[in-house]
Motif scaffolding. Structure first.
Motif, PDB file in Angstrom:
ATOM      1  N   ARG A   1       0.807  -1.216   0.000  1.00 44.37           N
ATOM      2  CA  ARG A   1       0.000   0.000   0.000  1.00 44.37           C
ATOM      3  C   ARG A   1       0.845   1.272   0.000  1.00 44.37           C
ATOM      4  N   VAL A   2       2.136   1.152   0.236  1.00 46.61           N
ATOM      5  CA  VAL A   2       2.945   2.368   0.233  1.00 46.61           C
ATOM      6  C   VAL A   2       3.929   2.332  -0.925  1.00 46.61           C
TER       7      VAL A   2
ATOM      8  N   MET B   1      10.030   3.202   5.042  1.00 45.96           N
ATOM      9  CA  MET B   1       9.693   1.924   5.659  1.00 45.96           C
ATOM     10  C   MET B   1      10.882   0.963   5.597  1.00 45.96           C
TER      11      MET B   1
ATOM     12  N   VAL C   1       6.887  11.325   8.510  1.00 45.48           N
ATOM     13  CA  VAL C   1       5.984  10.354   7.899  1.00 45.48           C
ATOM     14  C   VAL C   1       4.740  10.182   8.760  1.00 45.48           C
TER      15      VAL C   1
ATOM     16  N   LEU D   1       6.738   3.604  13.108  1.00 42.70           N
ATOM     17  CA  LEU D   1       6.692   4.093  11.725  1.00 42.70           C
ATOM     18  C   LEU D   1       6.150   3.028  10.775  1.00 42.70           C
ATOM     19  N   ILE D   2       6.705   1.811  10.880  1.00 47.07           N
ATOM     20  CA  ILE D   2       6.255   0.745   9.985  1.00 47.07           C
ATOM     21  C   ILE D   2       4.785   0.434  10.244  1.00 47.07           C
TER      22      ILE D   2
ATOM     23  N   LEU E   1       2.534   3.123   8.792  1.00 52.80           N
ATOM     24  CA  LEU E   1       2.467   3.077   7.331  1.00 52.80           C
ATOM     25  C   LEU E   1       1.644   1.894   6.844  1.00 52.80           C
ATOM     26  N   MET E   2       1.688   0.795   7.602  1.00 54.40           N
ATOM     27  CA  MET E   2       0.892  -0.366   7.205  1.00 54.40           C
ATOM     28  C   MET E   2      -0.592  -0.067   7.320  1.00 54.40           C
ATOM     29  N   LEU E   3      -0.958   0.600   8.409  1.00 51.46           N
ATOM     30  CA  LEU E   3      -2.382   0.816   8.652  1.00 51.46           C
ATOM     31  C   LEU E   3      -2.898   2.065   7.950  1.00 51.46           C
TER      32      LEU E   3
ATOM     33  N   PRO F   1      -1.337   4.396   5.161  1.00 49.85           N
ATOM     34  CA  PRO F   1      -0.181   4.687   4.309  1.00 49.85           C
ATOM     35  C   PRO F   1       0.107   6.175   4.149  1.00 49.85           C
TER      36      PRO F   1
END
Lengths: 358, 252, 294
Positions: free
Chosen positions: A119-120, A128, C233, C274-275, C278-280, C282
């Motif tokens: 998704r990114v 990431m 981010v 952070l990860i 971004l997963m949940l 973006p």
């Protein structure tokens, strides 16, 4: 200027259509085979290291150059491959089996980060992967019972089919063989349907979906393939350094690998190799140049990192297509002399089109 | 039963209703044009078909199958191809590779064969190349065969995109503003190609277009949209004479 | 374990102080990113440059602290402005990744130069408030941290106000959305970009001066950039208040995880968060999702 006349479609699939090309590559391979018998021990080790970097660079090129997914943490997968391989050898797994398992393990690690990364894209993906690399480095340092922490993990000598590959020459040929196999496999894959799908995903996701390419799946596949190859290079790296420490797989290695693919030229396997050669030799070039520089400069600790930065900046500014682009231009210049037009490769001036809204 | 049916479809996102209870159908072998002022929802119709968006209500049937239940990558497999308003080409690949990617739905699998460059892979590649060469002949693309798409002039790129859609061997082809940015000569070539595609390849065409000269020249029927709904539907001359259509274009 | 309210207050205050630094560095990143679409990886090394220049002025030159601070901020701002006008401008219009690579190259060169000039040793920055502690009731806060919080709040308000309420800010916003259109409407895009970089550089220099008294003047200070990137981010990649909130969140999470989580988590918790985010989500906690039009 030469033109290729094809009489059959299979002519278009030939890797090396010209005799000169075939002769050149043959000579290169022969030179590489003769090298360890001619060169000093030190340079044999150096060349092996460059082969290892070249494998890693190929792996990263698949992800960044072909699929357009930015990774700023490739060293994490190199580290995972190196530690997995070293630990398996420690546990008595035969070398060849361990190498295959390393491919699978590092590929699985790629799946682990590739799946959530569907998704990114763009800078978020870069962040990431960077975060993942920092985490991996810390875990390797902290998980002392498994990795030996910062005091390190010794790596056993590779034994292949009963032969101990302990000498620099034997290890040199091992690295060269694995590099050639990896390269040929990737060359075939990248000019086939899978490679085209990678490029499609890189250049336009919307069009790729419209043509029936499963973009999400393709992106994950590229991640897995790339990490598996990075892991493979890690396994060889483990033998090269003989003693694994987490610092060896830090941010600097990640950035070195990214430098290789960028300086080599994105979207080209030859570029990945050229980049690895240049970046791999850079520290040697710098130490060779040191006697020529004034003493107060050459004695400085920051010289090396400054040189890395300078080389990268020069390429980004003046040759964004990297060494591969320079190669193509030189070739075009030589074959079309004296009617070469500089503008053949000129880039169109583009005004900023925001990528933020993608 | 029609080849393609748009049945009471509504699409809204971000507070806008892009398509409002729209129904129409396209017969096999027809050239069907969609016109309308900017923001009428024409491109949204295409985006719903290629599953970029899920419609809130309604069905879209192709060959009797509801394609709103088909995954996004599966639309191509049904034999539906499309082009894009602002060109979505693979810029850093050659014209040949762009067209080859059009055939991706016939090229799945075979990864291992390609990895080891087995003879069976070579045969497949040659067959695909032959099919692509036929399209290159049809659209006069042979001078550009090996060129990087990113270096081509705009008019040629539009043709490459059309070729890529044809390489998919579609039954139904959606063209999103095929004439935009083309000069009058290129537009005339395009109208010939569109008729050839229908006649020789038997492909049904739905096109979104502003250029009324092209629409009148090739379209059998025209749908005029405004604010997401159907304003008029009929032959080009009927629609052009329709009072609502004139009002929508000229303002009231 | 009973929760000691004094401990909680103490952790919160420390978290806000470190978070303010992260947020401030992230603010500089957001400024250049918004205006020129370049994610400036050299921001961390501009910060290091600030710390070293400040140290040289105070420890070697004997310049009084307030004057040294002003000179440092101006100097680093000018350095950043020069980098934009001389180097970064040349890649306008190229993909974002080129900007990343170019600023990484600049970061390497800066770091190399600084270490060539000053050598690899670390040193402490003498300031009027170094080593002092302020008591707020039962809670202690080191004076440098308090200064950080105050300055960070002030700078954020200033930047936000400048972008929102002045003609200059509107021009910057316009240029950030479409440079060509802005240029054609008579906005001096090039000069604006240099101005924004100068501003971001000044913020970096300021951060160097604020961070050094809390730790040491050292080349490794650049790593604060990684935390700032995480903050940026989290905050949605282009939002000024988002960057500050992201920074504060990361500072707080770090402080609390140092106490309440297993040993070693503190160093990586920012990256895990952070990860996860971004997963949940973006587009970050405060970012909006944009679909790309086709």
């Amino acid at each position: 200027m030469r033109f290729r006349y094809h009489t059959r479609y299979s002519d278009a699939r030939k890797l090396l259509p010209w005799t000169e090309g075939r002769v050149a590559y043959l000579l290169l391979v022969l030179a590489l085979i003769a090298a360890p018998f001619v060169l000093q021990r030190f340079w044999v080790g150096e060349l092996s290291y460059i082969f290892i970097l070249a494998i890693a660079s190929l792996g990263l090129m698949i992800l960044k150059g072909y699929t357009g997914q930015v990774s700023l943490g490739p060293a994490a997968f190199v580290a995972i491959g190196a530690y997995a391989h070293a630990l398996m050898l420690d546990a008595g797994v035969p070398f060849a089996v361990s190498l295959c398992l390393t491919l699978i393990i590092s590929g699985a690690a790629g799946l682990m980060i590739g799946l959530p990364a569907i998704r990114v894209s763009g800078l978020s993906l870069a962040m990431m992967t960077l975060a993942f690399a920092v985490i991996v480095e810390h875990v390797l340092g902290r998980w002392k019972t498994l990795t030996g922490g910062f005091s390190g993990l010794p790596v056993e000598t590779p034994v292949l089919f009963g032969f101990r590959l302990g000498t620099p020459t034997a290890f040199y040929f091992l690295c060269l063989a694995i590099l050639i196999i990896t390269l040929l496999g990737l060359v075939n894959l990248m000019r086939g349907p899978k490679g085209r799908a990678f490029v499609a995903v890189r250049d336009s996701e919307a069009a790729a979906w419209g043509l029936g390419i499963d973009v999400a799946r393709t992106r994950v596949e590229a991640f897995v393939l790339s990490s598996a190859i990075l892991g493979l290079s890690g396994a060889l790296m483990a033998h090269h350094v003989q003693h694994l420490t987490p610092e060896g797989f830090g941010l600097l290695l990640s950035l070195e690998l990214v430098l290789m693919v960028v300086i080599g030229g994105l979207g080209s396997l030859r570029g990945a190799l050229l980049g690895a050669v240049l970046i791999g030799f850079l520290p040697r070039l710098i130490s060779m140049a040191k006697p020529l520089l004034p003493a107060q400069v050459s004695a400085q600790f920051g010289l090396e990192i400054f040189a890395y930065g300078l080389v990268l900046a020069v390429f980004v500014l003046f040759e964004p297509r990297g060494l591969e682009g320079r190669w193509q231009k030189t070739k075009a210049f030589l074959t079309s002399f004296p009617v070469y037009r500089r503008d053949t490769f000129r880039r169109q001036k583009t005004y900023m089109r925001s990528e933020r809204l993608k | 039963m029609s080849l393609f049916e748009f049945d009471a479809v509504t699409l809204s996102f971000g507070g806008i209703t892009a398509i409002r209870n729209l129904s129409f159908h396209v017969e096999k072998g027809e050239i069907f044009a969609i016109i309308g002022p900017n923001g009428a929802g024409k491109t949204s119709v295409l985006n719903v078909v290629s599953r970029v968006f899920d419609p809130n209500e309604g069905q879209i049937r192709f060959d009797g199958r509801d394609i709103t239940k088909v995954p996004r990558k599966g639309v191509a497999d049904l034999g539906i191809a499309r082009t894009f308003q602002n060109l979505e080409l693979f810029e850093r690949a050659s014209v040949i590779d762009n067209l080859r990617l059009g055939r991706h739905r016939f090229e799945r699998g075979g990864t291992w064969q390609s990895l080891f460059n087995l003879p069976s892979h070579g045969r497949r590649e040659d067959e695909a190349r032959e099919a692509v060469e036929a399209i290159i002949d049809l659209l006069d693309l042979s001078p550009w065969r090996e060129a990087m798409v990113g270096s081509l002039p705009y008019g040629v790129r539009k043709v490459v995109e059309l070729g890529r859609a044809l390489a998919l061997e579609p039954k139904l082809l959606f063209l999103d503003e095929p004439a935009s940015g083309l000069n009058s000569e290129e537009t005339r070539d395009l109208s010939f190609w569109i008729e050839d595609i229908r006649r020789d390849l038997g492909i049904t065409i739905v096109m979104v277009e502003h250029d009324m000269s092209l629409v009148s020249a090739v379209a059998d029927r025209v749908l005029c949209m405004n604010l997401g709904s159907r304003l008029a539907l009929g032959t080009p001359s009927e629609v052009q004479a329709n009072a609502d259509v004139i009002a929508a274009y000229l303002g009231t | 374990m009973g929760l000691d309210p004094v401990l909680l207050a103490q952790l919160t205050l420390n978290g806000i102080a470190t978070g303010a630094i992260y947020g401030l560095v992230a603010l500089g990143l957001v400024l250049t990113y918004k205006a020129t679409e370049v994610l400036n990886f050299a921001q961390g090394d501009l910060l290091v440059a600030g710390a070293f220049i400040g140290w040289a002025l105070i420890a070697l030159g004997g310049v009084p602290y307030p004057l040294a601070a002003v000179i440092t901020v101006v100097a680093v701002g000018a350095l950043a402005c020069g980098l934009e006008a001389g180097v970064v401008r040349r890649i306008a219009g190229q993909p974002q990744f080129s900007g990343v690579m170019l600023t990484i190259a600049l970061a390497f060169m800066l770091r190399g130069l600084i270490s060539m000039v000053f050598g690899p040793d670390s040193r402490s920055l003498p300031t009027p408030f170094t080593g002092q502690t302020v008591w707020l009731g039962p809670v202690a806060i080191s004076a440098p941290s308090l200064v950080v919080i105050v300055v960070a709040g002030f700078v954020t308000l200033l930047a936000f106000g400048l972008l929102r309420a002045t003609t200059l800010g509107v021009a910057i916003q316009a240029a950030s959305q479409n440079q060509l259109a802005a240029y054609l409407s008579g906005i001096p895009v090039k000069r604006l970009n240099s101005f924004v970089w100068a501003g971001a550089g000044a913020v970096a220099g300021l951060c160097g001066l604020l961070l050094a008294p809390m730790t040491l003047v050292d080349l490794s200070l650049w790593t604060v950039l990684l935390k700032a990137l995480a903050a940026m981010v989290l905050g949605g990649f282009g939002s000024i208040p988002g960057a500050l909130v992201g920074g504060l969140l990361i500072g707080l999470i770090e402080q609390f995880s140092g106490v309440f989580m297993p040993d070693g988590i503190k160093d990586i918790v920012a990256y895990i968060v952070l990860i996860g985010v971004l997963m949940l989500r973006p587009h970050g906690l405060f970012g909006e999702a944009h679909g790309r039009r086709v």
